[in-house]
Motif scaffolding. Sequence first.
Motif, short mmCIF file in Angstrom:
data_model
loop_
_atom_site.label_atom_id
_atom_site.label_comp_id
_atom_site.label_asym_id
_atom_site.label_seq_id
_atom_site.Cartn_x
_atom_site.Cartn_y
_atom_site.Cartn_z
N PHE A 152 0.84 -1.20 0.00
CA PHE A 152 0.00 0.00 0.00
C PHE A 152 0.88 1.25 0.00
CE2 PHE A 152 -2.93 -3.08 1.71
CZ PHE A 152 -4.19 -2.65 1.33
N VAL A 153 0.41 2.31 -0.66
CA VAL A 153 0.94 3.63 -0.34
C VAL A 153 0.50 3.92 1.09
CG1 VAL A 153 0.85 6.09 -0.87
CG2 VAL A 153 0.78 4.42 -2.73
N ILE A 154 1.41 4.41 1.91
CA ILE A 154 1.11 4.61 3.33
C ILE A 154 1.17 6.10 3.65
CG2 ILE A 154 1.82 4.11 5.69
CD1 ILE A 154 3.13 1.54 4.61
N VAL A 155 0.12 6.59 4.30
CA VAL A 155 0.08 7.97 4.79
C VAL A 155 0.13 7.92 6.31
CG1 VAL A 155 -1.15 10.16 4.81
CG2 VAL A 155 -1.31 8.67 2.80
N LEU A 156 1.06 8.64 6.90
CA LEU A 156 1.23 8.66 8.35
C LEU A 156 0.76 9.98 8.92
CD1 LEU A 156 4.78 7.06 8.67
CD2 LEU A 156 2.56 5.92 8.84
N TYR A 157 -0.21 9.91 9.83
CA TYR A 157 -0.65 11.08 10.60
C TYR A 157 0.08 11.06 11.95
CZ TYR A 157 -4.66 12.24 7.55
OH TYR A 157 -5.46 12.62 6.51
N ASN A 158 0.17 12.22 12.58
CA ASN A 158 0.79 12.36 13.90
C ASN A 158 2.14 11.63 13.97
OD1 ASN A 158 -1.66 13.63 14.97
ND2 ASN A 158 -2.54 11.58 14.86
N PRO A 159 3.06 11.96 13.06
CA PRO A 159 4.30 11.18 12.97
C PRO A 159 5.29 11.42 14.10
CG PRO A 159 4.42 13.03 11.47
CD PRO A 159 3.01 13.03 12.03
N SER A 160 5.12 12.51 14.84
CA SER A 160 6.12 12.81 15.86
C SER A 160 5.57 13.85 16.83
CB SER A 160 7.41 13.34 15.22
OG SER A 160 8.39 13.58 16.20
N SER A 161 6.10 13.85 18.03
CA SER A 161 5.82 14.90 19.02
C SER A 161 6.97 14.89 20.02
CB SER A 161 4.49 14.63 19.73
OG SER A 161 4.59 13.52 20.61
N ARG A 162 6.91 15.76 21.01
CA ARG A 162 8.00 15.81 21.99
C ARG A 162 8.12 14.49 22.76
NH1 ARG A 162 6.46 21.29 25.02
NH2 ARG A 162 4.40 20.44 24.49
N LYS A 163 6.98 13.84 23.02
CA LYS A 163 7.00 12.61 23.80
C LYS A 163 7.30 11.38 22.96
CE LYS A 163 3.90 14.19 27.47
NZ LYS A 163 2.64 13.93 28.22
N ARG A 164 7.17 11.49 21.63
CA ARG A 164 7.40 10.33 20.76
C ARG A 164 8.21 10.76 19.53
NH1 ARG A 164 3.01 11.27 17.41
NH2 ARG A 164 1.28 12.33 18.43
N ALA A 165 9.35 11.34 19.81
CA ALA A 165 10.19 11.89 18.74
C ALA A 165 10.75 10.81 17.83
CB ALA A 165 11.33 12.70 19.35
N ASP A 166 10.78 9.56 18.30
CA ASP A 166 11.39 8.50 17.49
C ASP A 166 10.37 7.63 16.77
OD1 ASP A 166 10.34 7.35 19.76
OD2 ASP A 166 11.99 5.93 20.04
N HIS A 167 9.09 7.97 16.80
CA HIS A 167 8.08 7.11 16.20
C HIS A 167 8.21 7.01 14.69
CE1 HIS A 167 4.88 6.62 19.58
NE2 HIS A 167 6.10 6.37 20.00
N LEU A 168 8.55 8.11 14.03
CA LEU A 168 8.70 8.04 12.57
C LEU A 168 9.88 7.14 12.21
CD1 LEU A 168 7.95 8.84 9.71
CD2 LEU A 168 9.34 10.90 10.00
N LYS A 169 10.98 7.25 12.92
CA LYS A 169 12.14 6.41 12.65
C LYS A 169 11.78 4.93 12.84
CE LYS A 169 16.17 7.90 13.68
NZ LYS A 169 17.41 8.37 14.37
#
Length: 239
Positions: A152-169
Amino acid sequence: MLYVVGFGSGAGECMTGAAENALKESNVIIGYTTYTELVKPFFPDKEYLETGMRQETDRVRLALERSLTDRVALVCSGDPELYGMAALCYEYLDEFPDAEIKVVPGVTAAFSGGAVLGAPLTHDTAIISLSDLLTPMEKIERRLHCAAEGDFVIVLYNPSSRKRADHLKKACDIILKYRDPDTVCGYVQNIGREGENSHICTLAELREESVDMFTTVYIGNSETRIIAGKMITPRGYRR
């Protein structure tokens, strides 16, 4: 009447005619403070009731209660069904059985941001939020595995914040198990708002990018490519 209104990514030009009509017909506009501030310049004469982040249930109950005696619009950015308040309004109907709800769709960030990048969503697409406030991270990771394996083409919402800075990685590491590091990707910040910015890169490069919660991320499938400087996923018509 309670209108649950999606006003698009940045209000203004991003708003559909149906959303504009619902807001015109409403006497009271209720929403998260950031969203009401985007709407106020276009409807300055309305009564506004605002709540802060993570006060969704309070916001919905307030909207349902006021809708029993007035025409109310509960505003959401993008579309109210996609990570919005539409479902929650229906969930609370047992407390407000006389309330009437009308969902007014909007243009979600996946589509308005995709248009900025080119045409990345012409084929099957999976939209996944990386926020683990309401969904366990184990379930999010399982969905990433499935979407990546399914091409699938994947679209990511809410990819990062101060508490989850490593979620996109972490998400990129999962997808790299199934995709080539050179897979075409992109992201758009502040879609339809001041400071809009977009960038096209590879999956390997995306892993090292620093983004914020106002960014929407696009990860191409095996056929996504760059055409005329834009991110394009062909449907296959030319075959």
